[in-house]
Scaffold this active site. Structure first.
Site, mmCIF file in Angstrom:
data_model
loop_
_atom_site.group_PDB
_atom_site.id
_atom_site.type_symbol
_atom_site.label_atom_id
_atom_site.label_comp_id
_atom_site.label_asym_id
_atom_site.label_seq_id
_atom_site.Cartn_x
_atom_site.Cartn_y
_atom_site.Cartn_z
ATOM 1 N N ARG A 1 0.842 -1.196 0.000
ATOM 2 C CA ARG A 1 0.000 0.000 0.000
ATOM 3 C C ARG A 1 0.880 1.249 0.000
ATOM 4 O O ARG A 1 1.900 1.311 0.709
ATOM 5 C CB ARG A 1 -0.904 0.027 1.248
ATOM 6 C CG ARG A 1 -2.140 -0.855 1.135
ATOM 7 C CD ARG A 1 -3.109 -0.336 0.067
ATOM 8 N NE ARG A 1 -4.291 -1.172 -0.129
ATOM 9 C CZ ARG A 1 -4.412 -2.141 -1.046
ATOM 10 N NH1 ARG A 1 -3.403 -2.422 -1.852
ATOM 11 N NH2 ARG A 1 -5.542 -2.817 -1.175
ATOM 12 N N GLU A 49 -3.219 7.891 -5.605
ATOM 13 C CA GLU A 49 -3.555 7.109 -6.808
ATOM 14 C C GLU A 49 -4.822 7.673 -7.431
ATOM 15 O O GLU A 49 -5.705 8.114 -6.688
ATOM 16 C CB GLU A 49 -3.752 5.631 -6.437
ATOM 17 C CG GLU A 49 -2.451 4.978 -5.996
ATOM 18 C CD GLU A 49 -2.620 3.506 -5.587
ATOM 19 O OE1 GLU A 49 -3.708 2.939 -5.798
ATOM 20 O OE2 GLU A 49 -1.667 2.944 -5.040
ATOM 21 N N HIS A 100 -0.799 0.158 -9.737
ATOM 22 C CA HIS A 100 -1.594 -0.694 -8.831
ATOM 23 C C HIS A 100 -2.232 -1.868 -9.608
ATOM 24 O O HIS A 100 -3.440 -2.091 -9.538
ATOM 25 C CB HIS A 100 -2.666 0.129 -8.099
ATOM 26 C CG HIS A 100 -3.146 -0.563 -6.850
ATOM 27 N ND1 HIS A 100 -3.549 0.124 -5.722
ATOM 28 C CD2 HIS A 100 -3.307 -1.884 -6.541
ATOM 29 C CE1 HIS A 100 -3.927 -0.738 -4.792
ATOM 30 N NE2 HIS A 100 -3.789 -1.956 -5.266
HETATM 31 N N1 LIG Z 1 -0.757 -4.139 -5.333
HETATM 32 C C1 LIG Z 1 -1.754 -5.005 -5.390
HETATM 33 O O1 LIG Z 1 -2.382 -5.150 -6.434
HETATM 34 C C2 LIG Z 1 -2.087 -5.831 -4.170
HETATM 35 C C3 LIG Z 1 -2.735 -7.069 -4.312
HETATM 36 C C4 LIG Z 1 -3.002 -7.840 -3.176
HETATM 37 C C5 LIG Z 1 -2.642 -7.361 -1.913
HETATM 38 N N2 LIG Z 1 -2.049 -6.144 -1.825
HETATM 39 C C6 LIG Z 1 -1.625 -5.630 -0.522
HETATM 40 O O2 LIG Z 1 -0.551 -6.457 -0.105
HETATM 41 C C7 LIG Z 1 -0.504 -6.472 1.327
HETATM 42 C C8 LIG Z 1 -0.426 -7.905 1.819
HETATM 43 O O3 LIG Z 1 -1.589 -8.603 1.456
HETATM 44 P P1 LIG Z 1 -1.880 -10.030 2.122
HETATM 45 O O4 LIG Z 1 -3.065 -10.576 1.435
HETATM 46 O O5 LIG Z 1 -0.632 -10.812 2.174
HETATM 47 O O6 LIG Z 1 -2.276 -9.569 3.596
HETATM 48 P P2 LIG Z 1 -2.192 -10.448 4.930
HETATM 49 O O7 LIG Z 1 -3.193 -9.839 5.839
HETATM 50 O O8 LIG Z 1 -2.257 -11.899 4.624
HETATM 51 O O9 LIG Z 1 -0.718 -10.153 5.469
HETATM 52 C C9 LIG Z 1 -0.335 -8.941 6.014
HETATM 53 C C10 LIG Z 1 0.743 -9.229 7.064
HETATM 54 O O10 LIG Z 1 1.291 -7.993 7.474
HETATM 55 C C11 LIG Z 1 1.588 -8.102 8.862
HETATM 56 N N3 LIG Z 1 1.765 -6.761 9.398
HETATM 57 C C12 LIG Z 1 0.823 -5.833 9.694
HETATM 58 N N4 LIG Z 1 1.406 -4.704 10.165
HETATM 59 C C13 LIG Z 1 2.742 -4.937 10.139
HETATM 60 C C14 LIG Z 1 3.863 -4.156 10.485
HETATM 61 N N5 LIG Z 1 3.735 -2.913 10.953
HETATM 62 N N6 LIG Z 1 5.089 -4.698 10.349
HETATM 63 C C15 LIG Z 1 5.247 -5.949 9.870
HETATM 64 N N7 LIG Z 1 4.218 -6.739 9.529
HETATM 65 C C16 LIG Z 1 2.977 -6.238 9.658
HETATM 66 C C17 LIG Z 1 0.425 -8.885 9.427
HETATM 67 O O11 LIG Z 1 0.766 -9.497 10.644
HETATM 68 C C18 LIG Z 1 0.203 -9.915 8.328
HETATM 69 O O12 LIG Z 1 0.905 -11.113 8.562
HETATM 70 C C19 LIG Z 1 -1.738 -5.720 1.801
HETATM 71 O O13 LIG Z 1 -1.365 -4.377 2.075
HETATM 72 C C20 LIG Z 1 -2.643 -5.739 0.586
HETATM 73 O O14 LIG Z 1 -3.529 -4.656 0.601
HETATM 74 C C21 LIG Z 1 -1.749 -5.378 -2.909
#
Ligand SMILES: NC(=O)c1ccc[n+]([C@@H]2O[C@H](COP(=O)([O-])OP(=O)(O)OC[C@H]3O[C@@H](n4cnc5c(N)ncnc54)[C@H](O)[C@@H]3O)[C@@H](O)[C@H]2O)c1
Length: 398
Positions: free
Chosen positions: A269, A298, A318
């Site tokens: 993000r 964005e 994105h």
């Molecule tokens: N760019 C894209 O198109 C796209 C697509 C899918 C997901 N995403 C983003 O990717 C990220 C991960 O997605 P996901 O499905 O793996 O989520 P998820 O919820 O499975 O994993 C997120 C992890 O981050 C950890 N976390 C939270 N705060 C933290 C911090 N301050 N320091 C370290 N770790 C921390 C949590 O404990 C969790 O394990 C999210 O931000 C999601 O919005 C982006």
């Protein structure tokens, strides 16, 4: 006028402005479901058509949403391109469930939604592989310089001698033995770790919210602090969810803890990175290159914002999540979640309700006589029914 009557009138005026909590019960005969920030409902329609009327709004803010939807929609589907703050949520008069077609839900105020009786769901499985693959593309691109080599060729550079190749491909680095630091080892973070290992990266991760043992199952090295990760990584990749605790996690202070000349990749993000600090670090060479799929603002434009004149930046709009298959799958899954909400009990029937805890709490508080509850009890002051209750009490005590 009688003092008590004045107080009663003031209280009535306040109550008029408050929406009563939505109580679970039978939905209207043919509920309205709206896709807020898109216009194509062809995947959703066949799944929902026998239980709901489906409409699309194609809106970028709630100001653009038709009054009929604001008044009547009981279900909303949404991508990441619209934001629903408390103020936005309050505009919906009949809403009971929101489904984010995707995994991140930082663009919805899920606590406020719960206090208003609205369940929020996501599609956690959506695009895990696509996002991990896109991340690896970005990482490999930084190490192997594909985008920059392509650009050089486009600009007419025809490197043929070894000296010319050295010049144009300068900065390319061997991957084996490099340390990749993953911040946030959730679904995408884990998928990135597995892929990166096969390229020869030594993978370390920082995620304070995971229980002990994940490092053993995946054969990774866990570090205890963010500082440890920053100090020991040659390339840092962000995969944590954006929440109220980690806005600008990568800032001037944390960048200074990174290894000189490291790479930074962000497909999580935009709000996690202070782009002004990143631009400065790129200009000074403290960060050697960065690849960003997500941005503070964005849709992103190279012409605006702090990164406009920063060197060694690769950006995508994105799109890390996108593949035709992932898009269709997540839309199908989202429509099925809406269907479960319509035909079952909210939140029990929902598969991926992300504010269930708050929803149950809010429901619990709304069933209690506010006058009997002390506002500080169990942190209750954070919840709206109690805040309102204490407002009522203050007015009555005036
Ligand atoms: N760019 C894209 O198109 C796209 C697509 C899918 C997901 N995403 C983003 O990717 C990220 C991960 O997605 P996901 O499905 O793996 O989520 P998820 O919820 O499975 O994993 C997120 C992890 O981050 C950890 N976390 C939270 N705060 C933290 C911090 N301050 N320091 C370290 N770790 C921390 C949590 O404990 C969790 O394990 C999210 O931000 C999601 O919005 C982006």
């Amino acid at each position: 006028m009688d003092r008590h009557k004045v107080k009663r009138q003031r209280l009535d005026r306040i109550c008029e402005g408050i929406r009563p909590p939505i109580v679970n019960g039978p939905m209207p005969a043919r509920p309205l479901v709206a896709l807020l920030d898109g216009r194509d409902c062809t995947v959703e329609m066949p799944i929902l058509k026998d239980v709901a009327t489906v409409a699309f709004c194609d809106a970028q803010s709630t100001q653009e949403i038709h009054e009929k939807v604001l008044n009547e929609a009981v279900g909303a589907l949404m991508y990441h391109t619209i934001t629903l703050s408390r103020q936005d949520l309050e505009k919906f008069k009949a809403l009971r469930v929101i489904v984010r077609i995707g995994s991140g839900y930082d663009n919805v105020d899920i606590k406020s939604a719960a206090e208003l009786g609205i369940a929020v769901c996501n599609i956690p499985s959506s695009s895990v592989e696509e996002t991990a693959d896109s991340t690896l593309c970005h990482i490999l691109n930084l190490y192997r310089r594909v985008t920059w080599l392509h650009q050089a060729m486009r600009e007419g550079n025809r490197a043929s001698s070894v000296e010319q190749i050295r010049e144009v491909a300068g900065g390319a680095v061997r991957i084996r033995g490099e340390t990749l630091g993953i911040i946030g080892l959730g679904r995408v973070g884990q998928a990135v770790a597995l892929r990166a290992k096969s390229f020869g990266f030594n993978v370390i991760f920082y995620d304070p919210y995971l229980p002990d043992g994940v490092e053993r199952s995946l054969g990774l090295q866990r570090v205890g602090t963010l500082q440890d990760l920053l100090m020991h990584s040659d390339c840092i990749t962000l995969h944590c969810s954006l929440n109220e605790h980690n806005h600008h996690l990568i800032n001037d202070f944390t960048i200074k803890q990174m290894r000189q000349g490291c790479f930074l990749v962000n497909t999580a993000r935009g709000g996690l990175v202070d782009e002004k600090a990143l631009a400065q670090a790129l200009k000074e060479g403290r960060i050697r290159g960065t690849a960003l799929d997500v941005h503070e603002s964005e849709p992103f434009s190279f012409a605006q914002g702090p990164l406009k004149d920063a060197p060694n930046v690769i950006c995508t709009p994105h799109t890390a999540w996108y593949s035709e298959q992932a898009s269709i799958e997540s839309r199908e899954d989202a429509a099925k979640e809406i269907r479960r909400a319509i035909t079952g009990h909210i939140p029990d029937a929902l598969r991926n309700c992300v504010n269930k805890e708050y929803l149950l709490l809010a429901a619990q508080w709304s069933g209690i006589d506010p006058a009997t509850v002390h506002p500080e009890l169990n942190g209750a002051a954070a919840y709206r029914p109690i805040t309102l209750a204490s407002d009522f009490l203050r007015i009555l005590e005036d």
